[in-house]
Enzyme design. Structure first.
Site, PDB file in Angstrom:
ATOM      1  N   ASP A 228      59.077  18.945  63.978  1.00  0.00           N
ATOM      2  CA  ASP A 228      57.739  18.488  64.333  1.00  0.00           C
ATOM      3  C   ASP A 228      57.638  16.966  64.235  1.00  0.00           C
ATOM      4  O   ASP A 228      58.171  16.368  63.287  1.00  0.00           O
ATOM      5  CB  ASP A 228      56.758  19.132  63.335  1.00  0.00           C
ATOM      6  CG  ASP A 228      55.321  18.791  63.633  1.00  0.00           C
ATOM      7  OD1 ASP A 228      54.817  19.251  64.653  1.00  0.00           O
ATOM      8  OD2 ASP A 228      54.702  18.044  62.835  1.00  0.00           O
ATOM      9  N   GLU A 288      60.571  17.675  68.793  1.00  0.00           N
ATOM     10  CA  GLU A 288      59.312  17.424  69.512  1.00  0.00           C
ATOM     11  C   GLU A 288      59.351  15.965  69.937  1.00  0.00           C
ATOM     12  O   GLU A 288      59.003  15.069  69.174  1.00  0.00           O
ATOM     13  CB  GLU A 288      58.102  17.685  68.617  1.00  0.00           C
ATOM     14  CG  GLU A 288      56.826  17.603  69.437  1.00  0.00           C
ATOM     15  CD  GLU A 288      55.556  17.459  68.616  1.00  0.00           C
ATOM     16  OE1 GLU A 288      54.471  17.722  69.155  1.00  0.00           O
ATOM     17  OE2 GLU A 288      55.628  17.052  67.440  1.00  0.00           O
TER      18      GLU A 288
HETATM   19  C1  GLC Z   1      52.890  18.316  66.267  1.00  0.00           C
HETATM   20  C2  GLC Z   1      52.410  19.741  66.381  1.00  0.00           C
HETATM   21  C3  GLC Z   1      50.920  19.733  66.360  1.00  0.00           C
HETATM   22  C4  GLC Z   1      50.472  19.152  65.044  1.00  0.00           C
HETATM   23  C5  GLC Z   1      51.061  17.779  64.819  1.00  0.00           C
HETATM   24  C6  GLC Z   1      50.905  17.337  63.392  1.00  0.00           C
HETATM   25  O1  GLC Z   1      52.495  17.533  67.336  1.00  0.00           O
HETATM   26  O2  GLC Z   1      52.934  20.335  67.529  1.00  0.00           O
HETATM   27  O3  GLC Z   1      50.375  21.015  66.569  1.00  0.00           O
HETATM   28  O4  GLC Z   1      49.065  19.076  65.025  1.00  0.00           O
HETATM   29  O5  GLC Z   1      52.449  17.766  65.060  1.00  0.00           O
HETATM   30  O6  GLC Z   1      51.766  18.058  62.559  1.00  0.00           O
END
Ligand code: GLC
Length: 569
Positions: A228, A288
């Site tokens: 993440d 991500e």
């Molecule tokens: C990433 C996740 C998202 C979350 C953010 C903070 O972007 O996909 O859902 O709110 O991180 O952890």
């Protein structure tokens, strides 16, 4: 794309832990399974509710593993199921080595793992490294004084002499990224909600502790992690103000660039360490990675392919308009400019409006779902499906601010309604709660289109979106060209159709053509320049019935039609 990740070190290496192959490591023979894997994202709150409280749970995932097997995916990724105050629905973790009781028990998790393994399905966990919950014992201690054992585990700074925060950095979720703690007389940095304090990745103790938490899950046999917010790990050590851009965002803040808080070079050093953590287990790292171009994406694999195996490509999937020129350019980037590494194509996730809400015209939704499926599944590399995408599920936005669950939707209403709309329960059947739950009120309202858009209905209709996904996923296994063929764009006499080839060294090729318009299109291909002699077409999959073109000199596609065929002599 919703701007969750606006574009944009010292370090003591934690000793690489190369120990004997752990008991739960995946067999070395399958090391490369991920290179053309289909990975399915599950949002556990919304997948299957077995205890009737309106919130999905682990047993609800186990219950539906046969469905995932029938769909044909290789692995599924679970968004966070660890104990959490649920401010950000699990992305605020307060204990990294347990299961949130809302979702079940560790025994439920172990059973899910065993059942997944029995079906040959791999499990990928979400790993939130950038921040913890403010209820994590690490932060509770860290905030208590300037001298405790975790005092330097988060990003603490003094404010300005006038009582203002240290600088102008903004939270991605709105307003200042700094929150003041009177006990320390200092401010802490949070890239997201204030309940999600950022960890200090320049502190080797933080790294070591996080890697140990990851090994807890690797020892349980997980196949890898989706990392993440991985580009947010570091911030400029000199705390320079971010430059302002023009305009304001949905929260009323001035737009800023994030050059001092996003994608700093130090991230790569941590990625190399993370790779060493997962390597002994033959596990993978998915990132991500919202990045501005393919050059940045290519860096995420590492100079020596020693960083992420699958950083997400968000360049192709988030073009957000059916433009042949844009898709040609971005697909070509993904397929040919990442040093032979596989892209992970992603069109949808739990942070952005669903595919149809970004690509559809309201007239031919099922055809557009199939067209996107074709672009997701027919090029080379790995592919990510967001639960319900395979049905053609659409967003169900909240109508009133009182109904909003996602805090950014409350803060940004009505410009930013939050992410509830794309997180509504999976549509299994046309009965109560779409077969998701038996609760009076599921945590988010079921999309009223569940009567026709649901698994049971679509499994029984040969021409459904779901059966088209199944067909393409099966073809990725059966066809040598779709499995490993080289990708090549084809020039055609028609610029309204996206067409490409997948060809193997033996000269065999599969042709893929997608009509981007709401009108029928006729086209002819000259494949000689691609070294392909054959001209007859044997249909492998089509989004429309009775596809039967004679040969490559005369292919007709209906409005938004997609076509996949073997080229034969
Ligand atoms: C990433 C996740 C998202 C979350 C953010 C903070 O972007 O996909 O859902 O709110 O991180 O952890």
């Amino acid at each position: 794309m919703r701007c969750l990740r606006p574009l944009a070190s010292a370090s003591l290496l934690v000793a690489a832990s190369f120990f004997a192959r752990p008991a739960n490591a995946a067999p070395a023979t399958d090391r490369n399974w991920y290179r053309n894997a289909v990975i399915y994202e599950i949002y556990p709150r919304s997948f299957g509710d077995t205890d009737g409280n309106g919130i999905g749970d682990i047993n609800g995932i186990t219950k539906h593993l046969d469905y995932l097997k029938r769909l044909g995916v290789d692995a599924f990724w679970l968004t966070p199921i660890y104990p959490s105050p649920q401010v950000d629905f699990g992305y605020d973790i307060s204990n990294y080595e347990a299961i949130d009781p809302q979702y079940g028990t560790m025994a439920d998790f172990d059973r899910m793992m065993a059942e997944a393994k029995r079906r040959g399905l791999r499990v990928i966990m979400d790993m939130v490294l950038n921040h913890t919950s403010d209820q994590d014992p690490w932060f509770i201690e860290s905030q208590s004084s300037k001298t405790n054992s975790k005092a330097n585990w988060y990003i603490w700074h003094d404010g300005k002499p006038n009582g203002q925060p240290p600088n102008n950095w903004q939270s991605i979720f709105g307003h200042s990224a700094w929150t003041y703690v009177p006990a320390r007389k200092q401010w802490y940095y949070h890239a997201f909600y204030k309940q999600q304090p950022d960890l200090n990745w320049r502190n080797p103790e933080v790294r070591k502790a996080m890697y140990a938490q990851m090994r807890f899950w690797l020892d349980k046999g997980v196949a890898g992690f989706r990392l993440d917010a991985i580009t947010s790990l570091f911030e400029d050590i000199a705390l320079k103000d971010e430059p302002y851009l023009s305009g304001t965002n949905a929260y009323g803040d001035k737009n800023i660039s994030r050059i001092y808080t996003d994608n700093l070079p130090e991230v790569h050093e941590v990625l190399r360490e993370l790779r060493k953590v997962v390597e002994p287990y033959n596990a993978i790292l998915i990132g991500e990675t919202y990045l501005p171009n393919v050059q940045q994406l290519a860096k995420m694999y590492g100079k020596n392919n020693d960083e992420l195996q699958l950083p997400m490509d968000t360049q192709v999937g988030f073009i957000n308009k059916l433009s042949v020129a844009d898709f040609r350019a971005k697909l070509n980037d993904a397929e040919t400019k990442i040093n032979g590494q596989p892209p992970l194509l992603v069109f949808a996730n739990h942070d952005n409006p669903r595919v149809l809400n970004r690509y559809a015209d309201g007239k031919e939704d099922p055809e557009i779902s199939k067209l996107i499926a074709t672009i997701l599944l027919a090029p080379g590399g790995a592919a990510l499906i967001y639960y319900g995408q395979e049905l053609g599920m659409t967003d169900n936005p909240p109508k009133r601010i009182e109904d909003v669950q996602d805090p950014i939707g409350k803060l940004g209403w009505p410009k930013e309604k939050g992410r509830d709309e794309e997180r509504t329960p999976m549509q299994w059947t046309n009965s109560v709660d779409a077969g998701f739950s038996t609760a009076q009120r599921p945590w988010l309202p079921i999309n009223p289109n569940f009567k026709t858009i649901n698994v049971a209905a679509e499994e029984s209709q040969p021409g459904s979106v779901l059966n088209y996904f199944k067909k393409l996923i099966q073809l990725r296994k059966d066809s040598a060209q779709l499995r490993s063929g080289e990708f090549a764009l084809i020039a055609s006499d028609n610029n309204d159709v996206l067409s490409f080839l997948r060809k193997t060294a033996d000269g065999k090729a599969v042709l893929i053509a997608c009509n981007f318009t709401g009108r029928p299109q006729t086209l002819s291909f000259d494949l000689q320049s691609h070294g392909i002699q054959g001209k007859h077409l044997r249909t492998l999959a089509s989004s429309f019935p009775n596809a039967n073109p004679a040969d490559v000199s005369h292919v007709t596609l209906p409005a938004h039609g997609s076509y996949v065929a073997q080229i034969e002599p």
